[in-house]
Scaffold this active site. Structure first.
Site, PDB file in Angstrom:
ATOM      1  CD  GLU A  42       1.314 -34.077  -0.936  1.00  0.00           C
ATOM      2  OE1 GLU A  42       1.386 -35.188  -1.500  1.00  0.00           O
ATOM      3  OE2 GLU A  42       0.252 -33.525  -0.679  1.00  0.00           O
ATOM      4  CG  HIS A  69      -2.186  -0.835   0.890  1.00  0.00           C
ATOM      5  ND1 HIS A  69      -2.126  -2.198   0.763  1.00  0.00           N
ATOM      6  CD2 HIS A  69      -3.474  -0.499   0.665  1.00  0.00           C
ATOM      7  CE1 HIS A  69      -3.335  -2.656   0.487  1.00  0.00           C
ATOM      8  NE2 HIS A  69      -4.173  -1.653   0.406  1.00  0.00           N
ATOM      9  CB  SER A  83      -1.624  -2.562  -7.320  1.00  0.00           C
ATOM     10  OG  SER A  83      -2.294  -2.941  -6.151  1.00  0.00           O
ATOM     11  CE  LYS A 114     -10.167  -8.172 -13.858  1.00  0.00           C
ATOM     12  NZ  LYS A 114      -9.486  -7.260 -14.770  1.00  0.00           N
ATOM     13  CG  ASP A 115      -9.865  -9.340  -6.306  1.00  0.00           C
ATOM     14  OD1 ASP A 115      -9.260  -9.722  -7.315  1.00  0.00           O
ATOM     15  OD2 ASP A 115      -9.428  -8.464  -5.544  1.00  0.00           O
TER      16      ASP A 115
END
Lengths: 430, 288
Positions: A291, A219, A223, A247-248
């Site tokens: 894994e 922040h 971004s 959108k998320d």
């Protein structure tokens, strides 16, 4: 810090006014993921994965806490309590499948998040700290996932723990004492299982703390975006809420569809059948594989098969750790002033035709048995991996002529920055 | 600037070191491969068969248990497998899933002998089972199991279908897959033998299996529902039963999955529409 045009939080009710004076949590949320955080307007769907990673971290913590209520970290009963969760606990089977596959999906979204960071060079100034904290988060995740896989105390749990802690045995002189100290014995047993459980419970909260710092650091510069051009004016940004919450939200829906399809219809697909056999120190599985999310790094570990001054095993261990730790230096290795791979023709070629195929080969070979041709392939891919990050990237960033960048984000989106067709809220600051 | 160049020079040197060391191993491996080839083909690799696909009722996203088949599988387990294999994570009460009512579960449990403690003397003894008891083990401990089976401990069967690749098909294929070693195998690998006490089975990873063929003849068990107990029938029935013991919640899991996915499809469509609506105002008109 934020952009000068960021909207300010104004408490509307008596309660929020009171709260804003005493403990301004609503203000914090508003500025972090609300309308008070201006975000570039041109983010593509690769920018969804940060939020998704946060979601899966919380999901792992919640399901993990419930599982811990029913699990017993004792080598005598750990396998049986896992089955007890699967059979006798109400919805226990769902919690365990959600947690086991949640780990896989956490890694899927994190790998896509890292891919985004690498392709768009999100690690570059002024965002180095976000990247460094991100690498720390990834290392914490790997440690947490490794210890979590030990807890059901199946055959792969046991032998995976033995192989991975055995890596420390490769350190000259002090290796073996360190290995014994880490395990609390000469082989994985109750002491190891107990401390792994304790750390498996602790590390997610450490991760959460680093995630908070990661977002805090984000922040400050704000971004990044697919053009890599910094925000210049208000018309380059939209408020996080409602634009990116919406959108998320859609991205989360898609991710959950894939995740629950696996949880409910293929819950053991990403696991290994041997882990449904209780740990047996006297019987070694035919192929010990970690894994899937460790496969690329496991391939690097196994690629060093020849002694070269140092023993081969030690080279493998050094290379495996180096393959991740070198990410810490990326902001200073890649000095190209252009961020986005979109405008870097030479970088883009090496990225798509070098790094991505090399990672795919490493991924495949890490899950394959240590036989030819997989060993040769992983050696070749390992060589490219180190060449890419430590040699090609510094040189490319020096010699490359980038393609012309758009003047601004607004221009990239609207093909013009002077007559934007915008609503009044997003009119450019004059 | 000179400091930066030297920092990058260090990186390049470190990178080249890794490249040289791994390429040294690479060319060594390449030389070995060129001179010695890929190594001899093994009988285990060439003659091992992947399991056959069987049309079990619980296969697929809409799968359901075939309760009658599970009951037949229980019969096979009880009359054949339980002589050597335990089923330690399954309790008699779980048999309610197989369509038995409470009285039948109680009667079934009572027909089994489980370890107990004499309430007067405190000595170890045996008693008839209760629904809360688990299936008893045929051997008192692992040493006894090994001693009775030529040192090969018969694995617990509770989770066997999850503990093998393609486990349900594997169990059914293995149980009906015993045969004499094919002539081709003897021709290609003259050294191949089936050691005494082992049995050839192409579905077993190293071909020679310590378990004697357990299902040998039609009618070996008697089914309550009148189904003819052929060897493939018994093999599939017990495989289906073991799929249930490995994951009694499998069908419930699939049935829970559908409403979850349907809800998510609905929610995701809504999320997409709201995203579209919210972004409509600022999307450039000429691009959509």
């Amino acid at each position: 810090m934020s952009f000068p045009w960021a909207r300010q939080y104004e408490p509307a009710t008596g309660l929020t006014k009171w709260l804003d004076e005493k403990l301004p949590v609503p203000r914090l949320v508003y500025n972090a993921v609300g309308a008070g955080y201006p975000v570039p307007r041109n983010l593509n769907y690769f920018w969804n994965f940060g939020v998704l990673a946060g979601f899966f971290l919380m999901l792992q913590i919640v399901t993990g806490i419930v599982l811990a209520m029913h699990y017993a970290a004792n080598a005598q009963v750990a396998f049986a309590t896992t089955e007890h969760i699967m059979r006798d606990i109400n919805w226990g089977w769902m919690m365990r499948y959600a947690h086991a596959n949640g780990a896989s999906f956490f890694f899927i979204v994190i790998y896509l998040h890292i891919f985004r960071g690498l392709y768009y060079s999100s690690y570059k100034a002024p965002r180095e700290m976000i990247w460094l904290l991100g690498v720390v988060i990834f290392l914490l995740m790997m440690a947490t996932a490794f210890m979590g896989y030990v807890l059901p105390w199946g055959q792969m749990s046991f032998w995976g723990a033995k192989v991975i802690t055995g890596l420390f045995g490769a350190i000259p002189l002090v290796g073996e004492p360190i290995q014994v100290w880490l395990l609390g014995g000469f082989a994985p047993d109750n002491a190891a299982l107990n401390r792994f459980f304790s750390l498996h419970f602790l590390l997610p909260f450490v991760t959460l703390g680093v995630v908070i710092m990661h977002i805090w650091a984000l922040h400050i510069p704000g971004s990044s975006n697919p053009t890599g051009v910094e925000v210049k004016s208000e018309s380059d940004t939209v408020p996080f809420h409602p634009y990116y919450t919406a959108k998320d939200g859609f991205g989360l829906g898609i991710a959950l569809l894939a995740y629950f399809a696996v949880v409910f219809f293929l819950p053991n697909y990403l696991g290994h059948p041997d882990n449904y056999i209780e740990a047996n120190p006297l019987s070694t599985p035919a192929h010990i594989v970690p894994e899937w999310y460790f496969w690329p790094f496991y391939a690097i570990l196994r690629a060093f098969t020849t002694d070269f001054i140092l023993p081969a095993k030690l080279w493998g261990v050094i290379a495996m750790f180096a393959s991740i730790l070198l990410w810490f230096f990326l902001p200073w290795l890649d000095k190209s002033p252009v961020r986005s791979g979109h405008y870097r023709p030479l970088f883009r070629k090496f990225f798509w035709f070098g790094l991505i195929p090399a990672m795919a080969v490493l991924f495949y070979c890490g899950g394959a048995p240590a036989e030819e041709p997989f060993v040769l392939l992983s050696q070749f891919a390992t060589a490219y991996y180190f060449l890419h990050f430590l040699v090609i990237l510094p040189i490319v960033s020096q010699i490359e002529t980038p393609e012309p960048l758009p003047y601004s984000i607004t221009e990239a989106v609207l093909h013009s920055d002077k007559k934007p067709v915008l609503g009044e809220n997003t009119a450019p600051a004059v | 600037m000179s400091k930066l160049i030297s920092a990058r020079l260090i990186a390049i040197l470190v990178g080249l070191t890794f490249v040289i060391v791994v390429m040294f191993a690479f060319f060594g491996g390449l030389y070995t491969l060129a001179t010695e080839g890929f190594g001899e083909e093994t009988a285990e690799h060439e003659f091992h068969k992947h399991p056959n696909e069987y049309p079990f009722a619980f296969n697929g996203p809409f799968g359901r248990w075939d309760v009658a088949q599970l009951q037949r599988g229980l019969t096979v387990y009880e009359q054949v497998c339980s002589a050597c294999h335990s089923l330690k994570y399954v309790a008699f009460r779980d048999l309610a899933d197989l369509g038995y009512d409470e009285a039948q579960v109680k009667a079934y449990a009572a027909s089994q002998t489980v370890p107990g403690i004499d309430p007067r003397t405190g000595e170890q003894t045996t008693r008839p089972g209760l629904p809360t008891d688990y299936f008893p083990s045929p051997y008192p401990n692992a040493v006894a199991a090994a001693a009775a089976n030529n040192n090969a401990i018969p694995p617990d069967l509770s989770l066997i279908t999850k503990a093998r690749h393609d486990g349900v098909n594997y169990v059914a294929s293995l149980l009906s897959g015993y045969q004499a070693p094919p002539a081709e195998l003897q021709r290609e690998f003259p050294d191949f033998t089936v050691p005494p006490g082992l049995y050839y089975n192409p579905y077993f990873p190293n071909l020679n299996l310590a378990m004697a063929p357990p299902l040998t003849a039609t009618g070996q068990v008697t089914y309550d529902d009148g189904t003819v107990a052929t060897v493939p029938q018994m093999a599939q029935d017990v495989a289906a039963f073991l799929a249930w013991t490995a994951e009694p919640t499998m069908v419930r899991r699939k049935q829970t999955g559908w409403p979850v996915l349907l809800f998510l499809v609905f929610a995701t469509v809504l999320a997409y529409l709201s995203k579209k609506q919210i972004w409509a105002a600022i999307k450039p008109k000429n691009r959509d």
